[in-house]
Design an enzyme around this catalytic site. Structure first.
Site, PDB file in Angstrom:
ATOM      1  N   HIS A  61       0.697  -1.055  -0.137  1.00 35.91           N
ATOM      2  CA  HIS A  61       0.011   0.052  -0.024  1.00 35.91           C
ATOM      3  C   HIS A  61       1.023   1.543  -0.086  1.00 35.91           C
ATOM      4  CE1 HIS A  61      -2.013  -3.418   2.139  1.00 35.91           C
ATOM      5  NE2 HIS A  61      -3.056  -3.027   1.403  1.00 35.91           N
ATOM      6  N   GLY A  62       2.367   1.114  -0.414  1.00 33.61           N
ATOM      7  CA  GLY A  62       2.928   2.339  -0.539  1.00 33.61           C
ATOM      8  C   GLY A  62       3.504   2.938   0.629  1.00 33.61           C
TER       9      GLY A  62
END
Ligand code: FES
Length: 162
Positions: free
Chosen positions: A127-128
């Site tokens: 999710h970065g």
């Protein structure tokens, strides 16, 4: 009196095996610690070892990476820790559990050429989330820094984790 004393002895001998079984066996104790010789890990490189079923990232930080970590304004961090709070004894060795504190993915950045994210530490593609060279969360949804496990140097180059 005699019967009471005998009863106490009998009870004592019954209780002992249960207590003994509750003590961890030697092989269980051995699994709870891992010793790693990092002598062959060059500056700028990293290795991953398994400890208690989790990956542990050991990175040999460069002087530039250490300097970058120290310069960060801690008040701006989500999980406020100085670089000094993130290593034991030797600033060139960072030891963190390689599990993203968002939902538990293993971040990239250990192997040469892997993405390390905007802060040159580790990047979790799930999710970065991006971590810096001290393993602190700097961007993305992860709430906490990468966890620093219990560890110590038992010689100049051998780290005992656990
Ligand atoms: S598990 Fe790492 S960003 Fe979601």
């Amino acid at each position: 009196m005699t019967a009471g004393a005998m009863g106490a002895v009998a009870a004592g001998s019954v209780v002992w095996p249960f207590i003994n079984q509750m003590n961890p066996a030697a092989d269980t104790k051995a699994l709870s610690t891992t010793e790693v010789d990092v002598a062959s890990v060059a500056e700028g490189q990293a290795i991953t070892v398994m400890w208690r079923g989790k990956p542990v990232f050991i990175r040999h930080r460069t002087p530039k990476e250490i300097a970058e970590s120290k310069e960060v304004d801690v008040s701006l961090l989500r999980d406020k820790q100085t670089d000094e709070q993130r290593f034991k004894t030797k600033p060139e060795w960072l030891v963190v559990i390689g599990v993203c504190t968002h939902l538990g993915c293993v971040p990239l950045g250990q192997k040469t050429g892997e993405m390390r994210g905007d802060y040159n530490g580790w990047f979790c593609p799930c999710h970065g989330s991006a971590y810096d060279t001290s393993g602190r969360i700097r961007k993305g949804p992860a709430p906490k820094n990468l966890e620093v496990p219990m560890y110590s140097f038992i010689s100049d180059t051998v780290i005992r984790i656990g």
